[in-house]
Design an enzyme around this catalytic site. Structure first.
Site, PDB file in Angstrom:
ATOM      1  N   ASP A 111       0.901  -1.142   0.000  1.00  0.00           N
ATOM      2  CA  ASP A 111       0.000   0.000   0.000  1.00  0.00           C
ATOM      3  C   ASP A 111       0.943   1.195   0.000  1.00  0.00           C
ATOM      4  OD1 ASP A 111      -1.512   2.265   0.920  1.00  0.00           O
ATOM      5  OD2 ASP A 111      -3.107   0.853   1.352  1.00  0.00           O
ATOM      6  N   HIS A 112       1.078   1.833  -1.168  1.00  0.00           N
ATOM      7  CA  HIS A 112       2.189   2.786  -1.274  1.00  0.00           C
ATOM      8  C   HIS A 112       2.031   3.972  -0.319  1.00  0.00           C
ATOM      9  CE1 HIS A 112      -0.414   5.102  -4.035  1.00  0.00           C
ATOM     10  NE2 HIS A 112       0.419   6.111  -3.845  1.00  0.00           N
ATOM     11  N   HIS A 152      -5.795   2.783   1.155  1.00  0.00           N
ATOM     12  CA  HIS A 152      -4.953   3.909   1.594  1.00  0.00           C
ATOM     13  C   HIS A 152      -5.546   4.632   2.811  1.00  0.00           C
ATOM     14  CE1 HIS A 152      -2.937   3.095  -2.061  1.00  0.00           C
ATOM     15  NE2 HIS A 152      -3.616   3.888  -2.855  1.00  0.00           N
TER      16      HIS A 152
HETATM   17  C1  BG6 Z   1      -3.424   4.841  -6.433  1.00  0.00           C
HETATM   18  C2  BG6 Z   1      -4.778   4.923  -7.087  1.00  0.00           C
HETATM   19  O1  BG6 Z   1      -3.349   3.735  -5.567  1.00  0.00           O
HETATM   20  O2  BG6 Z   1      -3.195   6.028  -5.709  1.00  0.00           O
HETATM   21  C3  BG6 Z   1      -4.887   6.140  -7.974  1.00  0.00           C
HETATM   22  O3  BG6 Z   1      -5.006   3.739  -7.843  1.00  0.00           O
HETATM   23  C4  BG6 Z   1      -4.533   7.382  -7.201  1.00  0.00           C
HETATM   24  O4  BG6 Z   1      -6.188   6.268  -8.522  1.00  0.00           O
HETATM   25  C5  BG6 Z   1      -3.194   7.200  -6.496  1.00  0.00           C
HETATM   26  O5  BG6 Z   1      -4.454   8.463  -8.115  1.00  0.00           O
HETATM   27  C6  BG6 Z   1      -2.889   8.359  -5.584  1.00  0.00           C
HETATM   28  O6  BG6 Z   1      -1.584   8.212  -5.151  1.00  0.00           O
HETATM   29  P1  BG6 Z   1      -0.735   9.463  -4.699  1.00  0.00           P
HETATM   30  O7  BG6 Z   1       0.554   8.874  -4.239  1.00  0.00           O
HETATM   31  O8  BG6 Z   1      -0.612  10.339  -5.914  1.00  0.00           O
HETATM   32  O9  BG6 Z   1      -1.534  10.103  -3.613  1.00  0.00           O
END
Ligand code: BG6
Length: 521
Positions: free
Chosen positions: A209-210, A272
């Site tokens: 989960d980045h 997230h």
């Molecule tokens: C991803 C989603 O996991 O996270 C995208 O699939 C979203 O739809 C993105 O835009 C948002 O990531 P960050 O790091 O730009 O907040």
């Protein structure tokens, strides 16, 4: 909040400095990294730039090999050129020709269908060649960056050719990093987990989960547990409510096909946002170690009641954008986007009220909202404290009702601000909200590692603290399942917000019913 003056806080605390650096001071062990879905967007934009960033910092040893696997038939050289373009566009550092030459020399490509046994036998041979020539010590990290329907079949093929085995006595590892989405509902997530579990043990599986790799999300842990001043007030007695916002200006872009099967609830909230929420709400772990941290996070999720028909009607709002204006440009509605069904019932906006039924948080709502095509990109956690019980300055007070607010900015403009009342200089007692600010940019004169860079390194190091354990993922699905059922059974009132607005009016009503309002970002 208006009229906020600013007091800069300079110099980070030693605690923050050390937490930010601790993992990056450890270099990865030698390994063969195999990326499935190697010609896709994620590989080009995030994974390979992340690995290249590690190589630039000498955190990826020369014994590392990277094998990309995908169905498209391209040469090693085409593959390298495609990835170089990604590193140039998305890397944290400008390309250094010497580093790139060494890095590109470790990149190989294999064209194979994901269910093709011969292809996986060829993969095993390639891995063995790398082991012999490069000295990767039999260590393997498999990364599933494909479309999710291929996750189980790839894992099974890896197992079928004997590549999932670890050497318990030698320390040789075989790990599987699984991208999101981990299932599309509770049943499919369980089915996926069972199939992965038939090949890999839980300790071998790294569910990414980045958001957990973001410096600012990790800093939430340091802020809470590295300082003595926040913990005593981090509870229902002092906190009025918490708002967590993930607002995106972008629409679905080229990802319409994927997004239309997912929507904001499954794309952002179930993973997230619940991960961020559990970090904000968790009890202090005894140690910053994988089991301790994840035990505490899952306890929070278990304390959140699962949605049912009544709570969906009361506590959740969905939206989908119609045409509108973003930064002066006319943009199409969601249903007109490429790859999207013109009658789509997919949500691009979600707002909800979540309660946590435990001693610390009972009665303190957590409000979540996320959406695409909102007026600006901003991800933040705002802790709104209760008002002072009595203000002795009533007569000439300005903004006297303003509560204290701690805002943790996850992105952009990473940092934190504490808002409090101060006296406006002058003969009478006028009050104004001022702000004490910490920004990463000013306090640390270096760029932060990218989330994927951090998480790839952790997976290579065998540190799963910042990855989601199965019981967390399962509980997150359990919480959301009632909502998924309700929303999929009835068409939404779509489109119900204009691109470039802050979402449907019902989202404001959700707050105003509680005599509260969303923060204006
Ligand atoms: C991803 C989603 O996991 O996270 C995208 O699939 C979203 O739809 C993105 O835009 C948002 O990531 P960050 O790091 O730009 O907040």
């Amino acid at each position: 909040m208006t009229g906020a003056g600013t007091t800069a806080v300079t110099g980070g605390t030693a605690a923050m400095e050390s937490a930010a650096d601790v993992r990056l001071t450890r270099a990865a062990p030698p390994a063969v990294i195999v990326i499935f879905g190697a010609t896709g967007d994620l590989t080009q934009r995030k994974l390979v730039p992340g690995l290249y960033n590690l190589a630039t910092q000498q955190l990826l040893p020369p014994e590392t090999a990277i094998i990309g696997v995908a169905r498209r038939d391209i040469s090693d050289d085409d593959f390298r050129a495609h990835l170089r373009a990604g590193v140039e566009a998305h890397g944290r550092f400008p390309i250094d020709e010497d580093v790139w030459e060494g890095f590109a020399g470790r990149l190989r490509y294999l064209s194979a269908p994901f269910d093709d046994r011969h292809g996986f036998e060829r993969l095993r041979e390639m891995i063995e060649e790398e082991d012999a020539q490069r000295g990767t010590r039999g260590n393997r990290l498999f990364y599933l960056a494909t479309s999710p329907e291929f996750f189980p079949v790839i894992a099974e093929s890896i197992g079928a050719v004997g590549l999932a085995e670890e050497g318990d006595d030698t320390g040789r590892f075989a790990r599987l990093v699984v991208e999101k989405p981990f299932g599309h509902d509770l049943a499919s997530a369980r089915a996926l987990n069972t199939r992965l579990g038939a090949v890999f043990r839980e300790r071998q599986v790294y569910r990414i989960d980045h958001y957990l790799g973001k410096e600012t999300v990790q800093n939430l842990l340091v802020l809470r547990f590295g300082n003595a001043i926040f913990e005593p007030i981090w509870n229902r007695r002092y906190v009025d409510h918490v708002q967590i916002t993930v607002s995106e200006e972008l629409g679905v872009g080229t990802r319409g096909g994927y997004y239309d099967t997912s929507g904001a609830l499954l794309d952002i909230v179930q993973n997230h946002m619940l991960q961020v929420l559990s970090i904000v709400a968790m009890e202090p772990p005894a140690r910053f170690e994988s089991r301790d941290v994840r035990d505490e996070k899952v306890k929070v999720l278990r304390a959140i009641p699962a949605f049912d028909a009544a709570s969906v009607a009361r506590d959740a709002v969905r939206g989908q954008y119609g045409p509108g204006w973003i930064a002066g440009d006319r943009v199409p509605g969601y249903r007109e986007e490429k790859g999207v069904d013109p009658g789509s019932n997919t949500d691009t906006f979600v707002a909800m009220r979540v309660m946590i039924d435990n001693w610390r948080w009972s009665g303190t709502p957590f409000y979540l909202r996320t959406g695409k095509r909102l007026p600006r990109r901003a991800t933040e956690v705002a802790i709104q404290f209760k008002q002072a019980p009595h203000l002795p300055f009533a007569t000439s007070a300005v903004e006297s009702g303003a509560p204290n607010l701690l805002i943790l900015r996850i992105q952009p403009d990473e940092g934190a601000s504490l808002r409090f009342l101060a006296k406006v200089p002058g003969p009478q007692i006028d009050l104004r909200v001022v702000s004490m600010d910490f920004t990463y940019g000013n306090s640390f004169l270096r760029s932060s590692p990218e989330a994927y860079e951090r998480l790839l390194l952790d997976a290579l190091l065998g540190d799963s603290t910042l990855f989601a354990r199965w019981d967390e993922v399962e509980r997150a699905w359990e919480i959301m399942q009632g909502l998924i059922d309700e929303w999929s059974s009835r068409p939404g009132p779509y489109p119900n917000y204009e691109a470039g607005s802050w979402g449907p009016a019902e989202a404001d009503e959700l707050m105003s019913r509680d005599d509260r309002g969303w923060r204006r970002l």
